[in-house]
Design an enzyme around this catalytic site. Structure first.
Site, PDB file in Angstrom:
ATOM      1  N   ASP A 131      25.094  40.760  38.896  1.00 51.02           N
ATOM      2  CA  ASP A 131      26.231  39.962  38.447  1.00 51.02           C
ATOM      3  C   ASP A 131      27.191  39.776  39.619  1.00 51.02           C
ATOM      4  O   ASP A 131      27.148  40.526  40.597  1.00 51.02           O
ATOM      5  CB  ASP A 131      26.987  40.689  37.323  1.00 51.02           C
ATOM      6  CG  ASP A 131      26.139  40.899  36.085  1.00 51.02           C
ATOM      7  OD1 ASP A 131      25.087  40.243  35.960  1.00 51.02           O
ATOM      8  OD2 ASP A 131      26.538  41.739  35.250  1.00 51.02           O
ATOM      9  N   ASP A 133      30.999  40.279  40.210  1.00 50.64           N
ATOM     10  CA  ASP A 133      32.190  40.881  39.610  1.00 50.64           C
ATOM     11  C   ASP A 133      33.426  40.434  40.382  1.00 50.64           C
ATOM     12  O   ASP A 133      33.488  40.574  41.613  1.00 50.64           O
ATOM     13  CB  ASP A 133      32.085  42.412  39.633  1.00 50.64           C
ATOM     14  CG  ASP A 133      30.966  42.914  38.741  1.00 50.64           C
ATOM     15  OD1 ASP A 133      31.001  42.617  37.527  1.00 50.64           O
ATOM     16  OD2 ASP A 133      30.051  43.596  39.239  1.00 50.64           O
TER      17      ASP A 133
END
Length: 206
Positions: A131, A133
């Site tokens: 991901d 972040d």
């Protein structure tokens, strides 16, 4: 002179000797290799800051405490906004894609998580499925319709984007604030609690 460490800041200078006696070998090796630790939200004794040590594997995370006078270098998430990686990964392509919009959003933003760790330290922490972040410094209220506009942009990104809103009273996930629930989870050094307004100090006192 370092600034007071904030959650998600990366700190260098912690040694294996500062780890608990029963710390796993991977944590000893991480610090011995010169890796930074990341500031986490937790209460700590005077002269110390709560940190997390990262290992190679996702499940290798150790909560620890670092002496403030050991800090040799400190890097904030917002210092990493315009650093590029030579690795062609979805998270890095997403960062390049979103950077102009985030620069123009009117708020201070930064890169955290595995992307921030790698950009700051040079130690590989990202992979193809990582991901992206991000944090957004929101000292004043971010309207929920503004949050939804941000989420709509993130949902078109090349990887999952998770953003934390850093309010004066703790952090809340943008994804939650952009949702339909009346109350959202606010996390700070003292607790995690459900609130309807993360910018209202009265709610945390209740």
């Amino acid at each position: 002179m370092v600034n007071i460490p904030l959650a998600h800041d990366l700190l260098w200078g912690m040694t294996p000797a500062q780890l608990p006696a029963d710390a796993p070998q991977w944590a000893v090796e991480s610090l011995a290799a010169g890796q930074p630790v990341v500031v986490r939200r937790a209460l700590s004794a005077e002269g110390f800051v709560a940190v997390g040590v990262r290992g190679v594997l996702r499940e290798q995370r150790l909560a620890a405490f670092m002496a403030l006078d050991s800090i040799a270098c400190q890097v904030s998430p917002e210092a990493l906004c315009h650093i590029d990686s030579e690795r062609d990964l979805p998270a890095m392509r997403a960062l390049q894609q979103l950077r102009p919009m985030l620069d123009d959003c009117g708020w201070v933003w930064g890169v955290s998580g595995s992307a921030g760790f790698e950009l700051a330290s040079g130690f590989e922490a990202m992979h193809e499925a990582s991901d992206l972040d991000l944090i957004l410094r929101t000292p004043q209220l971010l309207m929920r319709n503004q949050a939804r506009k941000l989420m709509a942009l993130f949902d078109q990104s090349l990887c999952r984007v998770d953003m934390q809103l850093q309010t004066p009273f703790g952090a809340v996930a943008l994804r939650e604030w952009a949702g339909t629930s009346a109350r959202v989870l606010l996390k700070n050094e003292h607790q995690a609690c459900l609130v309807s307004d993360p910018w209202n100090p009265q709610e945390q006192a209740a």
